[in-house]
Design a protein around this motif. Structure first.
Motif, PDB file in Angstrom:
ATOM      1  N   GLU A  47       2.775  33.060 -35.478  1.00 35.18           N
ATOM      2  CA  GLU A  47       3.384  34.396 -35.594  1.00 35.18           C
ATOM      3  C   GLU A  47       2.550  35.439 -34.852  1.00 35.18           C
ATOM      4  N   LEU A  48       1.229  35.345 -34.972  1.00 37.02           N
ATOM      5  CA  LEU A  48       0.349  36.306 -34.312  1.00 37.02           C
ATOM      6  C   LEU A  48       0.392  36.145 -32.795  1.00 37.02           C
ATOM      7  N   ALA A  49       0.505  34.902 -32.316  1.00 39.15           N
ATOM      8  CA  ALA A  49       0.617  34.674 -30.871  1.00 39.15           C
ATOM      9  C   ALA A  49       1.895  35.309 -30.332  1.00 39.15           C
ATOM     10  N   ILE A  59      -3.914  48.775 -26.731  1.00 36.16           N
ATOM     11  CA  ILE A  59      -5.082  48.094 -27.300  1.00 36.16           C
ATOM     12  C   ILE A  59      -4.620  47.169 -28.426  1.00 36.16           C
ATOM     13  N   ILE A  60      -5.131  45.944 -28.404  1.00 36.74           N
ATOM     14  CA  ILE A  60      -4.869  44.995 -29.489  1.00 36.74           C
ATOM     15  C   ILE A  60      -6.176  44.784 -30.249  1.00 36.74           C
ATOM     16  N   VAL A  61      -6.171  45.135 -31.530  1.00 32.93           N
ATOM     17  CA  VAL A  61      -7.330  44.842 -32.380  1.00 32.93           C
ATOM     18  C   VAL A  61      -6.971  43.595 -33.176  1.00 32.93           C
ATOM     19  N   PHE A  62      -7.713  42.529 -32.952  1.00 39.83           N
ATOM     20  CA  PHE A  62      -7.386  41.268 -33.607  1.00 39.83           C
ATOM     21  C   PHE A  62      -8.322  41.038 -34.777  1.00 39.83           C
ATOM     22  N   ALA A  63      -7.797  41.198 -35.978  1.00 42.74           N
ATOM     23  CA  ALA A  63      -8.579  40.938 -37.181  1.00 42.74           C
ATOM     24  C   ALA A  63      -8.379  39.472 -37.543  1.00 42.74           C
ATOM     25  N   MET A  68      -8.473  33.329 -31.746  1.00 40.36           N
ATOM     26  CA  MET A  68      -7.218  34.073 -31.892  1.00 40.36           C
ATOM     27  C   MET A  68      -7.195  35.284 -30.959  1.00 40.36           C
ATOM     28  N   ALA A  69      -8.327  35.981 -30.880  1.00 40.62           N
ATOM     29  CA  ALA A  69      -8.421  37.127 -29.975  1.00 40.62           C
ATOM     30  C   ALA A  69      -8.334  36.669 -28.524  1.00 40.62           C
ATOM     31  N   GLU A  70      -8.929  35.509 -28.228  1.00 38.17           N
ATOM     32  CA  GLU A  70      -8.821  34.950 -26.882  1.00 38.17           C
ATOM     33  C   GLU A  70      -7.363  34.660 -26.526  1.00 38.17           C
TER      34      GLU A  70
END
Length: 313
Positions: A47-49, A59-63, A68-70
């Motif tokens: 879902e996050l992808a 800007i994407i802040v990936f918590a 996942m941030a990569e």
């Protein structure tokens, strides 16, 4: 100022900064509740992808954790992708070093390489297809029956997929320490204490845990199962962070974290990497616009190919 007031004001400042900078906060279900509460979207890896691929934010802040941030950066090479704590890694991703994996690939050049999304950008770049726990069965079934398969890095998910698809696969010997932390003996004792409880488990768990589970599925699959089930008590065998959103979805149902082998503060299984992110670190990274995920253009191009194939399937 009380701790509660300070926390509320910090949440307000995060929301204000997010608006000012046209930022989106994506959070995994395993994040602390206060982070989930300021997120624009909460989900599992698939879902996050998808959300990362579709966002119009600058800007994407990936918590979440590093891989996942990569993935978000691979899907959005022109956007700024931030991770509150760069040390938020993943035991499973780290169990598959690129140099060692390349040696395995070289030994079996005729195999289709399928990698679980919980791996580094370098491993994704060596893959033919990427999958998540939500779509892994579908991905494996999409591969022609006459093709041999290497599956990495999670051996437990790989064993589960062999069982449900009937395909033979060469498995990389990697595992998630969180999903290997559950105690079968304690789980059985708990099920005796709650005889009407249904055991639900993530397929990254070990085989002996999956064998006693009433339902096996991805993070989102487990959430949907609990929401739609007629049963009202569940023993949940995955990272304990999921319980926050799950309880919000089903406030009238009883949720019990599956017990860990080791005694700890919550008697459950928690990912120390996921918990490295805090609301304060999230605010700081949004204010300073760092730490930023940076990847070489060539690596992004190679890693994007198997991710796009996954999203197409």
């Amino acid at each position: 100022m009380s701790v509660v007031q300070e926390e509320l004001s910090l949440k307000d400042r995060v929301l204000q900064l997010k608006k000012e900078k046209n930022a989106v906060i994506l959070a995994h279900y395993y994040q602390e509740p206060e982070i989930q509460e300021v997120a624009d979207f909460i989900g599992d890896s698939l879902e996050l992808a998808k959300k990362a691929a579709a966002t119009t934010a600058d800007i994407i802040v990936f918590a979440g954790v590093h891989f996942m941030a990569e993935t978000a950066k691979i899907l959005n090479p022109t956007k700024k992708v931030l991770l509150p704590d760069l040390k938020a890694g993943c035991s499973l991703a780290e169990s598959c070093p690129p140099e060692a994996f390349q040696k395995l690939k070289d030994q079996y050049p005729d195999h289709v390489v399928v990698t679980y999304i919980n791996c580094s950008a370098e491993i994704k770049a060596m893959s033919d297809l990427v999958c998540t726990s939500s779509n892994a069965e579908k991905i494996i079934n999409s591969i022609p029956a006459d093709r041999k398969i290497i599956f990495a890095p999670d051996k437990n998910l790989g064993k589960y997929l062999i069982d449900v698809t009937g395909r033979e696969m060469l498995l990389w010997d990697g595992a998630c320490i969180v999903h290997e932390a559950f105690s079968l003996d304690k789980l059985i004792d708990l099920s005796i204490e709650y005889p009407k409880a249904k055991i639900i488990a993530h397929p990254e768990s070990e085989s002996h845990i999956l064998q006693v589970a009433n339902y096996i599925g991805s993070t989102s699959g487990m959430l949907n199962y609990v929401k739609t089930s007629d049963y009202d008590t569940f023993i949940v065998a995955t990272e304990a962070g999921i319980l926050h959103q799950m309880q919000l979805d089903v406030p009238h149902k009883t949720l019990i974290p599956a017990p860990a082998k080791e005694d700890n503060s919550c008697a459950c299984s928690e990912c120390a990497f996921m918990k490295m992110n805090t609301l304060k670190k999230l605010y700081d990274c949004l204010e300073k616009e760092g730490p930023e995920i940076r990847l070489e253009e060539e690596l992004i191009e190679k890693a994007l190919v198997p991710i796009k194939r996954m999203l197409e399937v």
